[in-house]
Design a protein around this motif. Structure first.
Motif, short mmCIF file in Angstrom:
data_model
loop_
_atom_site.label_atom_id
_atom_site.label_comp_id
_atom_site.label_asym_id
_atom_site.label_seq_id
_atom_site.Cartn_x
_atom_site.Cartn_y
_atom_site.Cartn_z
N LEU A 1 1.36 6.73 -1.46
CA LEU A 1 2.26 7.88 -1.45
C LEU A 1 3.08 7.99 -2.73
O LEU A 1 3.33 9.08 -3.22
CB LEU A 1 3.21 7.80 -0.25
N LEU A 2 3.52 6.84 -3.26
CA LEU A 2 4.49 6.85 -4.36
C LEU A 2 3.87 6.89 -5.74
O LEU A 2 4.58 7.13 -6.72
CB LEU A 2 5.41 5.63 -4.24
N ALA A 3 2.56 6.67 -5.86
CA ALA A 3 1.93 6.68 -7.18
C ALA A 3 2.10 8.03 -7.87
O ALA A 3 2.27 8.10 -9.09
CB ALA A 3 0.45 6.33 -7.06
N PHE A 4 2.10 9.10 -7.09
CA PHE A 4 2.19 10.43 -7.69
C PHE A 4 3.58 10.70 -8.27
O PHE A 4 3.69 11.05 -9.45
CB PHE A 4 1.79 11.49 -6.66
N PRO A 5 4.67 10.55 -7.50
CA PRO A 5 5.99 10.73 -8.14
C PRO A 5 6.26 9.69 -9.21
O PRO A 5 6.93 9.99 -10.22
CB PRO A 5 6.98 10.61 -6.98
N ASN A 6 5.75 8.47 -9.04
CA ASN A 6 6.03 7.41 -10.01
C ASN A 6 5.40 7.71 -11.36
O ASN A 6 6.01 7.48 -12.41
CB ASN A 6 5.54 6.07 -9.50
N THR A 7 4.17 8.23 -11.36
CA THR A 7 3.54 8.57 -12.63
C THR A 7 4.18 9.80 -13.25
O THR A 7 4.22 9.95 -14.48
CB THR A 7 2.03 8.81 -12.45
N HIS B 1 0.82 -1.21 0.00
CA HIS B 1 0.00 0.00 0.00
C HIS B 1 0.86 1.26 0.00
O HIS B 1 0.32 2.38 0.07
CB HIS B 1 -0.92 0.00 1.22
N LEU B 2 2.16 1.11 -0.11
CA LEU B 2 3.05 2.26 -0.22
C LEU B 2 2.73 3.08 -1.46
O LEU B 2 3.09 4.25 -1.57
CB LEU B 2 4.50 1.78 -0.26
N MET C 1 8.91 -7.12 -10.31
CA MET C 1 8.90 -5.93 -9.47
C MET C 1 8.98 -6.29 -7.99
O MET C 1 9.69 -5.63 -7.22
CB MET C 1 7.64 -5.10 -9.73
N MET C 2 8.29 -7.32 -7.58
CA MET C 2 8.33 -7.75 -6.18
C MET C 2 9.73 -8.23 -5.80
O MET C 2 10.23 -7.94 -4.71
CB MET C 2 7.30 -8.86 -5.94
N TYR D 1 9.17 -0.04 -5.53
CA TYR D 1 8.48 0.30 -4.28
C TYR D 1 7.03 0.70 -4.53
O TYR D 1 6.20 0.63 -3.62
CB TYR D 1 9.21 1.43 -3.56
N THR D 2 6.71 1.16 -5.74
CA THR D 2 5.36 1.63 -6.04
C THR D 2 4.42 0.49 -6.42
O THR D 2 3.20 0.66 -6.42
CB THR D 2 5.40 2.67 -7.18
N CYS D 3 4.97 -0.68 -6.73
CA CYS D 3 4.14 -1.79 -7.23
C CYS D 3 3.00 -2.11 -6.27
O CYS D 3 3.20 -2.31 -5.07
CB CYS D 3 5.00 -3.04 -7.43
N THR D 4 1.79 -2.17 -6.78
CA THR D 4 0.59 -2.42 -5.99
C THR D 4 0.27 -3.91 -5.88
O THR D 4 -0.68 -4.29 -5.19
CB THR D 4 -0.63 -1.73 -6.62
N GLU D 5 1.03 -4.74 -6.61
CA GLU D 5 0.81 -6.19 -6.64
C GLU D 5 -0.60 -6.54 -7.12
O GLU D 5 -1.15 -7.57 -6.75
CB GLU D 5 1.07 -6.81 -5.27
N CYS D 6 -1.19 -5.67 -7.95
CA CYS D 6 -2.55 -5.92 -8.42
C CYS D 6 -2.59 -7.05 -9.44
O CYS D 6 -3.64 -7.68 -9.64
CB CYS D 6 -3.15 -4.65 -9.01
#
Length: 440
Positions: A239-245, A235-236, A334-335, A307-312
Protein backbone atom coordinates in the motif's frame (compact mmCIF):
# COMPACT_ATOMS: atom_id res chain seq x y z
CA UNK A 1 -31.97 -19.75 6.70
CA UNK A 2 -31.85 -19.01 2.99
CA UNK A 3 -30.06 -15.70 3.58
CA UNK A 4 -27.82 -16.88 6.42
CA UNK A 5 -24.70 -17.25 4.20
CA UNK A 6 -25.22 -13.71 2.87
CA UNK A 7 -25.59 -12.33 6.39
CA UNK A 8 -22.49 -14.16 7.61
CA UNK A 9 -20.56 -12.91 4.58
CA UNK A 10 -21.62 -9.30 5.23
CA UNK A 11 -20.55 -9.60 8.88
CA UNK A 12 -17.14 -10.95 7.85
CA UNK A 13 -16.72 -8.29 5.15
CA UNK A 14 -17.72 -5.36 7.37
CA UNK A 15 -15.62 -6.69 10.26
CA UNK A 16 -12.54 -7.23 8.09
CA UNK A 17 -12.74 -3.86 6.34
CA UNK A 18 -13.61 -2.09 9.61
CA UNK A 19 -10.57 -3.47 11.42
CA UNK A 20 -8.39 -2.55 8.43
CA UNK A 21 -9.69 1.05 8.46
CA UNK A 22 -8.99 1.25 12.20
CA UNK A 23 -5.38 0.19 11.64
CA UNK A 24 -4.99 2.61 8.72
CA UNK A 25 -6.07 5.47 11.01
CA UNK A 26 -3.54 4.37 13.61
CA UNK A 27 -0.86 4.19 10.89
CA UNK A 28 -1.68 7.72 9.69
CA UNK A 29 -1.61 9.02 13.28
CA UNK A 30 1.84 7.53 13.90
CA UNK A 31 3.27 8.94 10.67
CA UNK A 32 1.88 12.39 11.50
CA UNK A 33 3.94 12.38 14.71
CA UNK A 34 6.83 13.42 12.48
CA UNK A 35 7.70 17.04 11.77
CA UNK A 36 6.10 18.72 8.81
CA UNK A 37 8.14 18.95 5.64
CA UNK A 38 7.36 20.63 2.33
CA UNK A 39 7.18 18.04 -0.45
CA UNK A 40 4.96 20.03 -2.81
CA UNK A 41 7.78 20.73 -5.27
CA UNK A 42 8.66 18.92 -8.53
CA UNK A 43 5.19 17.40 -8.90
CA UNK A 44 5.67 16.12 -12.49
CA UNK A 45 8.90 14.39 -11.48
CA UNK A 46 7.26 12.90 -8.40
CA UNK A 47 4.42 11.45 -10.49
CA UNK A 48 6.96 10.02 -12.93
CA UNK A 49 8.90 8.45 -10.06
CA UNK A 50 5.77 6.83 -8.67
CA UNK A 51 4.74 5.41 -12.05
CA UNK A 52 8.24 4.24 -12.93
CA UNK A 53 9.36 2.85 -9.56
CA UNK A 54 6.20 1.74 -7.73
CA UNK A 55 3.98 0.79 -10.66
CA UNK A 56 6.68 -0.10 -13.20
CA UNK A 57 8.98 -1.90 -10.72
CA UNK A 58 11.99 -0.37 -12.51
CA UNK A 59 14.39 -0.71 -9.57
CA UNK A 60 13.36 -4.31 -8.84
CA UNK A 61 14.72 -5.67 -12.13
CA UNK A 62 18.24 -4.44 -11.35
CA UNK A 63 18.56 -7.94 -9.86
CA UNK A 64 16.88 -9.95 -12.65
CA UNK A 65 15.95 -13.20 -10.83
CA UNK A 66 14.37 -11.58 -7.78
CA UNK A 67 12.96 -8.79 -9.94
CA UNK A 68 11.20 -11.15 -12.35
CA UNK A 69 9.78 -13.27 -9.52
CA UNK A 70 8.55 -10.16 -7.71
CA UNK A 71 6.85 -8.81 -10.84
CA UNK A 72 5.04 -12.15 -11.28
CA UNK A 73 3.79 -12.07 -7.68
CA UNK A 74 2.98 -8.36 -7.88
CA UNK A 75 1.06 -8.54 -11.17
CA UNK A 76 -0.52 -11.88 -10.31
CA UNK A 77 -1.72 -10.85 -6.90
CA UNK A 78 -3.23 -7.57 -8.13
CA UNK A 79 -4.90 -8.98 -11.25
CA UNK A 80 -6.17 -12.15 -9.60
CA UNK A 81 -7.77 -10.02 -6.91
CA UNK A 82 -9.93 -8.41 -9.57
CA UNK A 83 -11.91 -11.60 -9.12
CA UNK A 84 -12.40 -10.61 -5.49
CA UNK A 85 -14.91 -8.04 -6.73
CA UNK A 86 -17.02 -10.84 -8.19
CA UNK A 87 -16.64 -12.91 -5.01
CA UNK A 88 -17.77 -9.98 -2.85
CA UNK A 89 -20.80 -9.30 -5.04
CA UNK A 90 -21.66 -13.00 -5.14
CA UNK A 91 -21.40 -13.15 -1.35
CA UNK A 92 -23.65 -10.13 -0.85
CA UNK A 93 -26.23 -10.95 -3.52
CA UNK A 94 -26.24 -14.73 -3.14
CA UNK A 95 -25.34 -15.20 -6.83
CA UNK A 96 -22.71 -17.46 -8.40
CA UNK A 97 -20.20 -16.18 -10.98
CA UNK A 98 -22.09 -12.94 -11.45
CA UNK A 99 -19.88 -11.78 -14.32
CA UNK A 100 -20.30 -14.98 -16.39
CA UNK A 101 -22.64 -13.22 -18.89
CA UNK A 102 -19.49 -11.51 -20.20
CA UNK A 103 -19.00 -14.74 -22.17
CA UNK A 104 -15.69 -14.98 -24.00
CA UNK A 105 -14.16 -12.10 -22.03
CA UNK A 106 -15.04 -13.88 -18.79
CA UNK A 107 -13.46 -17.11 -20.06
CA UNK A 108 -10.30 -15.17 -20.94
CA UNK A 109 -10.16 -13.47 -17.53
CA UNK A 110 -10.61 -16.69 -15.53
CA UNK A 111 -8.06 -18.48 -17.71
CA UNK A 112 -5.56 -15.62 -17.25
CA UNK A 113 -6.14 -15.62 -13.50
CA UNK A 114 -5.37 -19.33 -13.35
CA UNK A 115 -2.11 -19.02 -15.30
CA UNK A 116 -1.05 -16.14 -13.06
CA UNK A 117 -2.01 -18.13 -9.95
CA UNK A 118 0.27 -20.98 -11.07
CA UNK A 119 3.11 -18.52 -11.75
CA UNK A 120 2.61 -16.97 -8.29
CA UNK A 121 2.85 -20.43 -6.70
CA UNK A 122 6.11 -21.07 -8.58
CA UNK A 123 7.51 -17.63 -7.65
CA UNK A 124 6.74 -17.82 -3.93
CA UNK A 125 8.21 -21.34 -3.85
CA UNK A 126 11.45 -19.99 -5.33
CA UNK A 127 11.41 -17.12 -2.83
CA UNK A 128 10.98 -19.61 0.02
CA UNK A 129 13.89 -21.72 -1.25
CA UNK A 130 16.11 -18.63 -1.51
CA UNK A 131 15.26 -17.67 2.09
CA UNK A 132 15.33 -21.06 3.81
CA UNK A 133 17.44 -23.50 1.78
CA UNK A 134 19.92 -21.41 -0.23
CA UNK A 135 19.86 -18.90 2.65
CA UNK A 136 21.03 -15.82 0.76
CA UNK A 137 23.35 -13.77 2.94
CA UNK A 138 21.07 -10.70 3.08
CA UNK A 139 18.27 -12.81 4.58
CA UNK A 140 20.32 -14.17 7.49
CA UNK A 141 21.69 -10.93 8.91
CA UNK A 142 21.28 -10.42 12.69
CA UNK A 143 18.28 -8.10 12.34
CA UNK A 144 16.40 -10.80 10.40
CA UNK A 145 16.18 -13.24 13.29
CA UNK A 146 12.92 -13.90 15.13
CA UNK A 147 9.79 -12.14 13.91
CA UNK A 148 11.23 -10.66 10.67
CA UNK A 149 12.16 -14.16 9.46
CA UNK A 150 8.78 -15.60 10.49
CA UNK A 151 6.99 -12.68 8.87
CA UNK A 152 8.82 -13.15 5.56
CA UNK A 153 7.91 -16.84 5.47
CA UNK A 154 4.35 -16.23 6.69
CA UNK A 155 3.65 -13.98 3.72
CA UNK A 156 4.88 -16.66 1.33
CA UNK A 157 2.71 -19.29 3.01
CA UNK A 158 -0.38 -17.07 2.85
CA UNK A 159 0.12 -16.25 -0.83
CA UNK A 160 0.74 -19.92 -1.64
CA UNK A 161 -2.40 -21.06 0.20
CA UNK A 162 -4.59 -18.34 -1.35
CA UNK A 163 -3.55 -19.38 -4.86
CA UNK A 164 -4.10 -23.09 -4.10
CA UNK A 165 -7.57 -22.30 -2.71
CA UNK A 166 -8.37 -20.30 -5.84
CA UNK A 167 -7.41 -23.20 -8.12
CA UNK A 168 -9.19 -25.75 -5.91
CA UNK A 169 -12.36 -23.66 -5.97
CA UNK A 170 -12.22 -23.45 -9.76
CA UNK A 171 -11.51 -27.17 -10.17
CA UNK A 172 -14.51 -28.14 -8.04
CA UNK A 173 -16.64 -25.58 -9.87
CA UNK A 174 -15.55 -26.97 -13.26
CA UNK A 175 -16.35 -30.51 -12.18
CA UNK A 176 -19.79 -29.39 -10.97
CA UNK A 177 -20.39 -27.66 -14.30
CA UNK A 178 -19.56 -30.84 -16.18
CA UNK A 179 -21.83 -32.83 -13.85
CA UNK A 180 -24.74 -30.51 -14.59
CA UNK A 181 -25.16 -29.45 -10.96
CA UNK A 182 -27.84 -26.90 -10.20
CA UNK A 183 -26.69 -23.24 -10.14
CA UNK A 184 -23.29 -24.19 -11.68
CA UNK A 185 -23.78 -22.95 -15.25
CA UNK A 186 -21.09 -23.33 -17.89
CA UNK A 187 -18.77 -20.35 -17.42
CA UNK A 188 -15.05 -19.70 -17.37
CA UNK A 189 -11.95 -21.35 -18.79
CA UNK A 190 -9.80 -23.52 -16.54
CA UNK A 191 -6.40 -24.18 -18.19
CA UNK A 192 -4.69 -24.98 -14.87
CA UNK A 193 -7.34 -26.24 -12.46
CA UNK A 194 -8.58 -28.78 -15.01
CA UNK A 195 -5.52 -30.85 -14.14
CA UNK A 196 -6.89 -31.22 -10.60
CA UNK A 197 -10.03 -32.98 -11.86
CA UNK A 198 -8.58 -36.51 -11.52
CA UNK A 199 -8.42 -35.84 -7.76
CA UNK A 200 -12.17 -35.29 -7.78
CA UNK A 201 -13.28 -38.25 -9.87
CA UNK A 202 -15.96 -40.33 -8.17
CA UNK A 203 -16.96 -37.62 -5.70
CA UNK A 204 -20.65 -36.93 -5.32
CA UNK A 205 -22.16 -33.59 -6.27
CA UNK A 206 -22.82 -32.77 -2.62
CA UNK A 207 -19.17 -33.44 -1.74
CA UNK A 208 -18.00 -31.29 -4.66
CA UNK A 209 -20.28 -28.47 -3.53
CA UNK A 210 -18.76 -28.68 -0.03
CA UNK A 211 -15.24 -28.53 -1.51
CA UNK A 212 -16.12 -25.60 -3.78
CA UNK A 213 -17.92 -23.66 -1.04
CA UNK A 214 -15.19 -24.35 1.53
CA UNK A 215 -12.47 -23.17 -0.86
CA UNK A 216 -14.60 -20.11 -1.74
CA UNK A 217 -15.08 -19.13 1.92
CA UNK A 218 -11.48 -19.80 2.91
CA UNK A 219 -10.25 -17.81 -0.10
CA UNK A 220 -12.23 -14.66 0.70
CA UNK A 221 -11.67 -14.96 4.46
CA UNK A 222 -7.97 -15.48 3.75
CA UNK A 223 -7.89 -12.28 1.69
CA UNK A 224 -9.59 -10.32 4.49
CA UNK A 225 -7.17 -11.81 7.01
CA UNK A 226 -4.19 -10.95 4.81
CA UNK A 227 -5.53 -7.40 4.39
CA UNK A 228 -5.45 -6.93 8.16
CA UNK A 229 -2.14 -8.75 8.54
CA UNK A 230 -0.49 -6.07 6.39
CA UNK A 231 -0.35 -3.56 9.25
CA UNK A 232 1.77 -5.93 11.33
CA UNK A 233 3.96 -7.03 8.43
CA UNK A 234 6.69 -5.80 6.16
CA UNK A 235 4.17 -6.37 3.37
CA UNK A 236 2.67 -2.97 4.22
CA UNK A 237 4.73 -1.74 1.27
CA UNK A 238 1.97 -3.09 -1.00
CA UNK A 239 0.00 0.00 0.00
CA UNK A 240 2.73 2.48 0.96
CA UNK A 241 5.14 2.03 -1.96
CA UNK A 242 3.07 4.41 -4.08
CA UNK A 243 2.98 7.42 -1.71
CA UNK A 244 6.55 6.67 -0.61
CA UNK A 245 7.94 6.86 -4.14
CA UNK A 246 5.89 10.00 -4.79
CA UNK A 247 7.27 11.77 -1.71
CA UNK A 248 10.77 10.34 -2.18
CA UNK A 249 13.82 12.54 -2.54
CA UNK A 250 13.98 14.44 -5.84
CA UNK A 251 17.11 16.46 -5.14
CA UNK A 252 20.56 15.13 -6.12
CA UNK A 253 21.53 12.32 -3.76
CA UNK A 254 24.66 14.08 -2.55
CA UNK A 255 22.76 17.21 -1.56
CA UNK A 256 21.98 17.47 2.16
CA UNK A 257 19.32 19.74 3.59
CA UNK A 258 20.40 22.81 5.52
CA UNK A 259 19.01 23.51 8.98
CA UNK A 260 17.16 26.81 8.88
CA UNK A 261 18.16 27.54 12.49
CA UNK A 262 21.84 27.17 11.61
CA UNK A 263 21.44 29.29 8.49
CA UNK A 264 19.87 32.08 10.57
CA UNK A 265 22.73 31.91 13.08
CA UNK A 266 25.31 32.22 10.31
CA UNK A 267 23.45 35.19 8.81
CA UNK A 268 23.41 36.83 12.22
CA UNK A 269 27.16 36.30 12.62
CA UNK A 270 27.82 37.84 9.20
CA UNK A 271 25.63 40.89 9.81
CA UNK A 272 27.91 43.80 10.89
CA UNK A 273 24.98 45.66 12.46
CA UNK A 274 23.81 42.72 14.56
CA UNK A 275 24.71 42.35 18.21
CA UNK A 276 25.66 38.67 18.66
CA UNK A 277 25.38 39.05 22.44
CA UNK A 278 21.90 40.57 22.44
CA UNK A 279 19.29 38.57 24.31
CA UNK A 280 16.44 37.19 22.16
CA UNK A 281 13.03 38.86 22.51
CA UNK A 282 10.87 37.62 25.37
CA UNK A 283 8.27 36.24 22.95
CA UNK A 284 10.84 34.48 20.76
CA UNK A 285 10.03 30.80 20.10
CA UNK A 286 12.11 28.17 21.86
CA UNK A 287 14.93 27.06 19.52
CA UNK A 288 14.29 23.68 17.93
CA UNK A 289 16.40 20.68 18.82
CA UNK A 290 19.22 20.15 16.36
CA UNK A 291 18.93 16.77 14.66
CA UNK A 292 16.98 13.81 16.01
CA UNK A 293 17.22 11.56 19.03
CA UNK A 294 13.73 10.03 18.77
CA UNK A 295 11.14 9.38 16.09
CA UNK A 296 9.18 12.56 16.86
CA UNK A 297 12.26 14.57 15.82
CA UNK A 298 12.19 13.07 12.32
CA UNK A 299 9.89 14.35 9.59
CA UNK A 300 6.78 12.47 8.49
CA UNK A 301 8.32 11.37 5.18
CA UNK A 302 11.10 9.60 7.09
CA UNK A 303 8.48 7.87 9.25
CA UNK A 304 6.60 6.90 6.08
CA UNK A 305 9.90 5.44 4.85
CA UNK A 306 10.14 3.31 7.98
CA UNK A 307 6.68 1.82 7.50
CA UNK A 308 7.35 1.22 3.79
CA UNK A 309 10.55 -0.79 4.32
CA UNK A 310 10.24 -4.21 2.63
CA UNK A 311 13.17 -5.67 4.62
CA UNK A 312 14.56 -6.97 1.31
CA UNK A 313 18.10 -6.14 2.42
CA UNK A 314 19.29 -4.65 -0.86
CA UNK A 315 20.43 -1.54 1.00
CA UNK A 316 22.47 -3.56 3.49
CA UNK A 317 23.99 -5.79 0.82
CA UNK A 318 25.21 -2.69 -1.05
CA UNK A 319 26.49 -0.88 2.06
CA UNK A 320 30.34 -0.75 2.02
CA UNK A 321 30.44 -0.37 5.81
CA UNK A 322 28.40 -3.55 6.26
CA UNK A 323 30.46 -5.38 3.65
CA UNK A 324 33.62 -4.68 5.65
CA UNK A 325 32.16 -6.04 8.88
CA UNK A 326 30.95 -2.81 10.47
CA UNK A 327 27.87 -2.93 12.67
CA UNK A 328 25.85 -0.65 10.40
CA UNK A 329 22.91 -2.12 8.48
CA UNK A 330 20.69 0.45 6.70
CA UNK A 331 17.83 -2.06 6.79
CA UNK A 332 18.16 -2.26 10.58
CA UNK A 333 18.04 1.54 10.79
CA UNK A 334 14.63 1.49 9.09
CA UNK A 335 13.37 -1.49 11.08
CA UNK A 336 14.45 0.11 14.36
CA UNK A 337 12.75 3.38 13.42
CA UNK A 338 9.51 1.54 12.65
CA UNK A 339 9.74 -0.53 15.86
CA UNK A 340 10.28 2.56 17.98
CA UNK A 341 7.42 4.36 16.22
CA UNK A 342 5.15 1.39 16.92
CA UNK A 343 6.23 1.47 20.56
CA UNK A 344 5.40 5.18 20.77
CA UNK A 345 2.01 4.43 19.21
CA UNK A 346 1.27 1.77 21.84
CA UNK A 347 2.15 4.23 24.61
CA UNK A 348 -0.30 6.70 23.05
CA UNK A 349 -2.99 4.00 22.84
CA UNK A 350 -2.52 3.30 26.54
CA UNK A 351 -2.78 7.01 27.42
CA UNK A 352 -5.83 8.05 25.39
CA UNK A 353 -3.87 9.35 22.43
CA UNK A 354 -1.25 11.29 24.40
CA UNK A 355 2.41 10.34 24.47
CA UNK A 356 3.83 10.00 27.96
CA UNK A 357 7.60 9.59 28.18
CA UNK A 358 8.53 5.94 28.55
CA UNK A 359 12.19 6.64 29.27
CA UNK A 360 13.29 5.36 25.89
CA UNK A 361 14.36 6.92 22.62
CA UNK A 362 15.51 5.85 19.17
CA UNK A 363 19.12 6.80 19.90
CA UNK A 364 20.97 4.30 22.11
CA UNK A 365 17.88 2.22 22.96
CA UNK A 366 17.44 1.11 19.34
CA UNK A 367 20.23 2.53 17.20
CA UNK A 368 23.75 2.63 18.60
CA UNK A 369 26.26 5.40 18.03
CA UNK A 370 28.64 2.87 16.55
CA UNK A 371 26.15 2.19 13.77
CA UNK A 372 25.66 5.89 13.04
CA UNK A 373 29.36 6.71 12.76
CA UNK A 374 30.08 3.65 10.59
CA UNK A 375 28.14 5.24 7.74
CA UNK A 376 30.27 6.68 4.90
CA UNK A 377 27.32 8.75 3.49
CA UNK A 378 27.95 7.17 0.07
CA UNK A 379 24.20 6.90 -0.71
CA UNK A 380 24.54 3.27 -1.90
CA UNK A 381 21.60 2.28 0.31
CA UNK A 382 19.41 5.03 -1.12
CA UNK A 383 20.29 4.05 -4.68
CA UNK A 384 19.62 0.35 -4.01
CA UNK A 385 16.21 0.70 -2.39
CA UNK A 386 13.44 -0.45 -4.76
CA UNK A 387 10.84 1.85 -3.14
CA UNK A 388 12.82 5.11 -2.64
CA UNK A 389 13.56 4.79 1.08
CA UNK A 390 16.31 7.05 2.44
CA UNK A 391 18.06 5.51 5.48
CA UNK A 392 20.89 8.02 5.15
CA UNK A 393 18.64 10.97 6.02
CA UNK A 394 17.80 9.39 9.40
CA UNK A 395 21.45 8.61 10.07
CA UNK A 396 22.43 12.21 9.32
CA UNK A 397 19.71 13.67 11.55
CA UNK A 398 20.88 11.52 14.45
CA UNK A 399 24.50 12.49 13.80
CA UNK A 400 23.47 16.14 13.89
CA UNK A 401 21.94 15.60 17.31
CA UNK A 402 25.12 13.97 18.60
CA UNK A 403 27.39 16.71 17.27
CA UNK A 404 25.27 19.83 17.80
CA UNK A 405 23.33 18.92 20.93
CA UNK A 406 25.70 16.63 22.81
CA UNK A 407 29.12 17.52 21.34
CA UNK A 408 29.57 13.77 21.06
CA UNK A 409 31.42 13.47 17.77
CA UNK A 410 34.19 10.85 17.52
CA UNK A 411 37.64 12.11 18.42
CA UNK A 412 38.76 11.94 14.78
CA UNK A 413 36.03 14.38 13.79
CA UNK A 414 36.75 16.69 16.71
CA UNK A 415 40.40 16.86 15.67
CA UNK A 416 39.42 17.57 12.07
CA UNK A 417 36.96 20.31 13.07
CA UNK A 418 39.55 21.90 15.35
CA UNK A 419 42.04 21.92 12.48
CA UNK A 420 39.49 23.55 10.17
CA UNK A 421 38.79 26.17 12.81
CA UNK A 422 42.44 26.92 13.52
CA UNK A 423 44.19 26.12 10.24
CA UNK A 424 41.47 26.46 7.60
CA UNK A 425 42.03 22.84 6.55
CA UNK A 426 41.50 19.34 8.00
CA UNK A 427 45.24 18.82 8.46
CA UNK A 428 47.32 19.86 11.51
CA UNK A 429 49.55 22.28 9.60
CA UNK A 430 49.71 26.04 9.86
CA UNK A 431 48.54 27.87 6.76
CA UNK A 432 51.99 29.47 6.41
CA UNK A 433 53.55 26.00 6.12
CA UNK A 434 51.31 24.55 3.43
CA UNK A 435 53.80 24.97 0.60
CA UNK A 436 56.80 23.63 2.45
CA UNK A 437 56.48 20.36 0.53
CA UNK A 438 57.47 22.24 -2.65
CA UNK A 439 60.90 23.03 -1.26
CA UNK A 440 61.40 19.39 -0.33
Amino acid sequence: MQYLPNILFLIALIGGIGFFVKNVKKLARNIKLGKDVDVSDHKPQRWRNMVRIALGQSKMVVRPVAGLMHIIVYVGFIIINIEVLEIILDGILGTHRLFSPLGGLYDFLIGSFEVLALLVIVAVTIFWIRRNIIRLKRFIKPEMKGWPKKDGNMILYIEFVLMVLFLTMNAADFQLQQSGAEHYTQAGAFPVSQFLLPLMDGLSISTLVIIERTAWWLHILGILTFLNYLYYSKHLHILLAFPNTYYGKVKPQGEFNNLESVTNEVKLMMDPSADPFAAPPADAPVPEKFGASDVMDLNWVQLLNAYTCTECGRCTSECPANQTGKKLSPRKIMMDTRDRLEEVGKVMDANKGTFVSDGKQLLDDYISREELWACTTCNACVQACPVSIDPLSIIMEMRRFLVMEQSAAPSELNVMMSNIENNGAPWPYNQMDRLNWVNE
